[in-house]
Design a protein around this motif. Structure first.
Motif, PDB file in Angstrom:
ATOM      1  N   TYR A 253     -10.241   7.472   4.211  1.00 14.27           N
ATOM      2  CA  TYR A 253      -9.260   7.379   3.141  1.00 14.27           C
ATOM      3  C   TYR A 253     -10.005   7.078   1.851  1.00 14.27           C
ATOM      4  O   TYR A 253     -11.173   6.681   1.858  1.00 14.27           O
ATOM      5  CB  TYR A 253      -8.210   6.296   3.428  1.00 14.27           C
ATOM      6  N   GLU A 254      -9.319   7.265   0.732  1.00 14.59           N
ATOM      7  CA  GLU A 254      -9.924   7.000  -0.569  1.00 14.59           C
ATOM      8  C   GLU A 254      -8.958   6.152  -1.393  1.00 14.59           C
ATOM      9  O   GLU A 254      -7.775   6.481  -1.515  1.00 14.59           O
ATOM     10  CB  GLU A 254     -10.204   8.320  -1.290  1.00 14.59           C
ATOM     11  N   TYR A 255      -9.478   5.060  -1.954  1.00 12.91           N
ATOM     12  CA  TYR A 255      -8.698   4.174  -2.815  1.00 12.91           C
ATOM     13  C   TYR A 255      -8.657   4.815  -4.199  1.00 12.91           C
ATOM     14  O   TYR A 255      -9.681   4.964  -4.847  1.00 12.91           O
ATOM     15  CB  TYR A 255      -9.366   2.806  -2.858  1.00 12.91           C
ATOM     16  N   ARG A 256      -7.479   5.229  -4.651  1.00 22.88           N
ATOM     17  CA  ARG A 256      -7.360   6.033  -5.870  1.00 22.88           C
ATOM     18  C   ARG A 256      -6.876   5.264  -7.088  1.00 22.88           C
ATOM     19  O   ARG A 256      -7.154   5.654  -8.222  1.00 22.88           O
ATOM     20  CB  ARG A 256      -6.415   7.208  -5.608  1.00 22.88           C
TER      21      ARG A 256
ATOM     22  N   HIS B 215      -1.292  -0.637  -3.951  1.00 22.46           N
ATOM     23  CA  HIS B 215      -2.629  -0.070  -3.770  1.00 22.46           C
ATOM     24  C   HIS B 215      -2.433   1.369  -3.299  1.00 22.46           C
ATOM     25  O   HIS B 215      -1.862   1.598  -2.229  1.00 22.46           O
ATOM     26  CB  HIS B 215      -3.427  -0.873  -2.741  1.00 22.46           C
TER      27      HIS B 215
ATOM     28  N   LEU C  80      -3.059  -0.722   4.943  1.00 20.36           N
ATOM     29  CA  LEU C  80      -2.982   0.735   4.905  1.00 20.36           C
ATOM     30  C   LEU C  80      -3.055   1.317   6.317  1.00 20.36           C
ATOM     31  O   LEU C  80      -2.189   2.095   6.726  1.00 20.36           O
ATOM     32  CB  LEU C  80      -4.121   1.285   4.058  1.00 20.36           C
TER      33      LEU C  80
ATOM     34  N   THR D 242       0.861  -1.189   0.000  1.00 20.51           N
ATOM     35  CA  THR D 242       0.000   0.000   0.000  1.00 20.51           C
ATOM     36  C   THR D 242       0.891   1.232   0.000  1.00 20.51           C
ATOM     37  O   THR D 242       2.052   1.187   0.431  1.00 20.51           O
ATOM     38  CB  THR D 242      -0.909   0.045   1.243  1.00 20.51           C
TER      39      THR D 242
ATOM     40  N   TYR E 145      -3.618   5.150  -2.136  1.00 22.80           N
ATOM     41  CA  TYR E 145      -4.668   5.832  -1.380  1.00 22.80           C
ATOM     42  C   TYR E 145      -4.289   7.282  -1.111  1.00 22.80           C
ATOM     43  O   TYR E 145      -3.120   7.639  -1.080  1.00 22.80           O
ATOM     44  CB  TYR E 145      -4.869   5.167  -0.012  1.00 22.80           C
ATOM     45  N   THR E 146      -5.321   8.091  -0.860  1.00 15.82           N
ATOM     46  CA  THR E 146      -5.140   9.413  -0.260  1.00 15.82           C
ATOM     47  C   THR E 146      -6.004   9.457   0.995  1.00 15.82           C
ATOM     48  O   THR E 146      -6.994   8.731   1.112  1.00 15.82           O
ATOM     49  CB  THR E 146      -5.542  10.560  -1.214  1.00 15.82           C
ATOM     50  N   ALA E 147      -5.597  10.313   1.917  1.00 14.68           N
ATOM     51  CA  ALA E 147      -6.347  10.481   3.167  1.00 14.68           C
ATOM     52  C   ALA E 147      -6.190  11.913   3.640  1.00 14.68           C
ATOM     53  O   ALA E 147      -5.117  12.505   3.480  1.00 14.68           O
ATOM     54  CB  ALA E 147      -5.833   9.516   4.233  1.00 14.68           C
TER      55      ALA E 147
ATOM     56  N   GLU F  71      -6.766  -2.554   2.804  1.00 14.07           N
ATOM     57  CA  GLU F  71      -7.206  -1.513   3.733  1.00 14.07           C
ATOM     58  C   GLU F  71      -6.667  -1.753   5.142  1.00 14.07           C
ATOM     59  O   GLU F  71      -6.301  -0.803   5.847  1.00 14.07           O
ATOM     60  CB  GLU F  71      -8.733  -1.410   3.743  1.00 14.07           C
TER      61      GLU F  71
ATOM     62  N   CYS G 267       0.186   5.572   0.690  1.00 21.66           N
ATOM     63  CA  CYS G 267      -0.804   6.580   1.031  1.00 21.66           C
ATOM     64  C   CYS G 267      -0.174   7.963   1.042  1.00 21.66           C
ATOM     65  O   CYS G 267       0.917   8.162   1.591  1.00 21.66           O
ATOM     66  CB  CYS G 267      -1.406   6.281   2.409  1.00 21.66           C
TER      67      CYS G 267
END
Length: 156
Positions: A64-67, A83, A49, A5, A85-87, A46, A7
């Motif tokens: 969080y958002e899976y991008r 994987h 993450l 992951t 992500y942004t948060a 997740e 982020c």
């Protein structure tokens, strides 16, 4: 393939970035990246993450958002599915990290850092689109040899 992951935590127009300087034999040594790590057996992305962000930063993500998904291929290293992500909602204050130095960097200054060339591609995508994307990045040393992007349709 290694499963990981990554982020990018946002606050006040900045991303929390890690300058990878503390581990030997690190494909990311000397680079600035987001935070994350390897999935453990039977772990969902997740779960990884949330665990990795807390281990590396001391922060507890509240949302969080899976991008997107990144396919990272580098000569001499195990290929990796990342994987992405942004948060922007979290609790806590960043602490010490055993893998590098954490620093809030203004988004408009990120590309001046020592980054993988492919990171510049997906960081622009994070800024410019809400569409889920898949990006393949193939390297020889630090040189980006190939990038292939597929975005989900009907999203901007």
């Amino acid at each position: 393939m290694k499963l990981t992951t990554l982020c990018y935590i946002e606050q006040d127009g900045c991303y929390l970035m890690m300058h990878r300087t503390k581990k030997d034999h690190d494909v990311n040594h000397g680079k600035w990246i987001g935070v994350g790590g390897k999935l453990e057996p039977d772990e969902m992305p997740e779960e990884c993450l949330l665990r990795e962000v807390e281990e590396e930063t001391g922060l507890r993500l509240l949302s969080y958002e899976y991008r997107g998904i990144l396919t990272f291929i580098a000569e001499g290293w195990e290929s990796e599915y990342i994987h992405l992500y942004t948060a922007s909602e979290f609790e806590g204050t960043p602490g010490e990290c055993r893998e590098g130095t954490l620093k809030w960097i203004p988004k408009d200054q990120i590309e001046t850092l020592s980054l993988w060339e492919g990171d510049k591609i997906f960081l622009r995508l994070l800024k410019e689109t809400t569409a889920f994307f898949s990006l393949k990045l193939r390297y020889q040393g630090d040189q980006l040899l190939e990038s292939k992007l597929i975005c989900a349709k009907n999203q901007t």
